[in-house]
Design a protein around this motif. Sequence first.
Motif, PDB file in Angstrom:
ATOM      1  N   PHE A   7      15.657 -49.448  32.169  1.00  0.00           N
ATOM      2  CA  PHE A   7      14.893 -50.049  33.261  1.00  0.00           C
ATOM      3  C   PHE A   7      15.837 -50.674  34.275  1.00  0.00           C
ATOM      4  CE2 PHE A   7      12.055 -53.618  34.817  1.00  0.00           C
ATOM      5  CZ  PHE A   7      11.244 -52.802  35.581  1.00  0.00           C
ATOM      6  N   PRO A  43      15.184 -51.455  38.014  1.00  0.00           N
ATOM      7  CA  PRO A  43      14.402 -51.481  39.261  1.00  0.00           C
ATOM      8  C   PRO A  43      15.315 -51.696  40.465  1.00  0.00           C
ATOM      9  CG  PRO A  43      14.116 -53.512  38.027  1.00  0.00           C
ATOM     10  CD  PRO A  43      14.902 -52.587  37.151  1.00  0.00           C
ATOM     11  N   TRP A  74       0.803 -53.257  36.341  1.00  0.00           N
ATOM     12  CA  TRP A  74       2.256 -53.077  36.275  1.00  0.00           C
ATOM     13  C   TRP A  74       3.023 -54.163  37.019  1.00  0.00           C
ATOM     14  CZ3 TRP A  74       6.519 -52.648  39.313  1.00  0.00           C
ATOM     15  CH2 TRP A  74       7.688 -52.272  38.652  1.00  0.00           C
ATOM     16  N   TYR A 130       5.829 -56.649  35.648  1.00  0.00           N
ATOM     17  CA  TYR A 130       7.196 -56.678  36.172  1.00  0.00           C
ATOM     18  C   TYR A 130       7.599 -58.098  36.594  1.00  0.00           C
ATOM     19  CZ  TYR A 130      11.220 -55.825  39.189  1.00  0.00           C
ATOM     20  OH  TYR A 130      12.464 -55.867  39.775  1.00  0.00           O
ATOM     21  N   GLN A 134       5.401 -50.115  29.646  1.00  0.00           N
ATOM     22  CA  GLN A 134       5.540 -50.268  31.092  1.00  0.00           C
ATOM     23  C   GLN A 134       6.834 -49.644  31.614  1.00  0.00           C
ATOM     24  OE1 GLN A 134       2.996 -50.739  32.590  1.00  0.00           O
ATOM     25  NE2 GLN A 134       1.893 -52.615  32.154  1.00  0.00           N
ATOM     26  N   ILE A 135       7.899 -49.736  30.846  1.00  0.00           N
ATOM     27  CA  ILE A 135       9.154 -49.101  31.261  1.00  0.00           C
ATOM     28  C   ILE A 135       8.993 -47.586  31.260  1.00  0.00           C
ATOM     29  CG2 ILE A 135      11.557 -48.696  30.569  1.00  0.00           C
ATOM     30  CD1 ILE A 135      11.552 -51.733  29.712  1.00  0.00           C
ATOM     31  N   ARG A 163       6.230 -45.969  31.872  1.00  0.00           N
ATOM     32  CA  ARG A 163       5.432 -45.688  33.067  1.00  0.00           C
ATOM     33  C   ARG A 163       6.297 -45.758  34.324  1.00  0.00           C
ATOM     34  NH1 ARG A 163       0.974 -49.355  34.006  1.00  0.00           N
ATOM     35  NH2 ARG A 163      -0.033 -47.651  35.120  1.00  0.00           N
ATOM     36  N   TRP A 164       7.164 -46.761  34.402  1.00  0.00           N
ATOM     37  CA  TRP A 164       8.053 -46.909  35.558  1.00  0.00           C
ATOM     38  C   TRP A 164       8.968 -45.697  35.684  1.00  0.00           C
ATOM     39  CZ3 TRP A 164      13.430 -47.299  35.701  1.00  0.00           C
ATOM     40  CH2 TRP A 164      13.968 -47.631  36.946  1.00  0.00           C
ATOM     41  N   ARG A 165       9.535 -45.270  34.571  1.00  0.00           N
ATOM     42  CA  ARG A 165      10.433 -44.103  34.591  1.00  0.00           C
ATOM     43  C   ARG A 165       9.679 -42.853  35.042  1.00  0.00           C
ATOM     44  NH1 ARG A 165      15.291 -43.910  31.987  1.00  0.00           N
ATOM     45  NH2 ARG A 165      14.780 -41.879  31.125  1.00  0.00           N
ATOM     46  N   PHE A 199       7.218 -42.674  37.023  1.00  0.00           N
ATOM     47  CA  PHE A 199       6.871 -42.757  38.442  1.00  0.00           C
ATOM     48  C   PHE A 199       7.995 -42.249  39.337  1.00  0.00           C
ATOM     49  CE2 PHE A 199       5.251 -44.465  42.384  1.00  0.00           C
ATOM     50  CZ  PHE A 199       3.889 -44.313  42.223  1.00  0.00           C
ATOM     51  N   TRP A 225       6.366 -49.811  42.911  1.00  0.00           N
ATOM     52  CA  TRP A 225       6.844 -49.621  41.539  1.00  0.00           C
ATOM     53  C   TRP A 225       8.339 -49.942  41.432  1.00  0.00           C
ATOM     54  CZ3 TRP A 225       4.603 -48.025  36.888  1.00  0.00           C
ATOM     55  CH2 TRP A 225       3.216 -47.852  36.937  1.00  0.00           C
ATOM     56  N   HIS A 229      10.903 -48.780  42.915  1.00  0.00           N
ATOM     57  CA  HIS A 229      11.849 -47.681  43.115  1.00  0.00           C
ATOM     58  C   HIS A 229      12.333 -47.725  44.571  1.00  0.00           C
ATOM     59  CE1 HIS A 229      11.434 -45.471  39.329  1.00  0.00           C
ATOM     60  NE2 HIS A 229      10.155 -45.759  39.367  1.00  0.00           N
TER      61      HIS A 229
END
Length: 168
Positions: free
Chosen positions: A33, A35, A106, A110, A126-127, A129-131, A133, A162, A164
Amino acid sequence: MDARRIIEVSDHYQSGYSYRLDAPEGADFHADFRPHYSPAEMLGMGVFEGKYVNDCRDEFPARWYEGAKLSDSPDPKINYFGVKSRQPLAVWREKGWIYGPDPRGWFQWYCRYYLGRRLAQIDAIQIKRWRAFARHAGQVRANCEPGDPFCRPRQRQALLQWAHDALI
């Protein structure tokens, strides 16, 4: 805020919930993770039409709100890319996108993770899901000319929301 501190939550969506900070703010993130933006940067760039964590000022550091673009009602013009890029929480709930003790989804997770809360099972979800995205960044790269940050503004706004890099 110091690690090991207890945060008491009382806002529009949640009361009687508390959590412990187990890591220093903005540090000790999971290796998967990374961000691009902090919550304060995201709020300053305009996320969620200025209407998301407005009633959470007691939970999060005041400095996060110093340059934040906020609104009493959702306003797409506040978003960095000036477009509507959010769905109501009711849609998130219907689709099963709300996990654990974070009723706003999310970004709330975060903010709490960034602050130092660690919940192994929820963090892993959640990590992941973030990846996942990140695929939107690939679509922006494939369809936009370098140096044109306003190509595909909805996808870019979503990337920003998100954490990114939305200015790729």
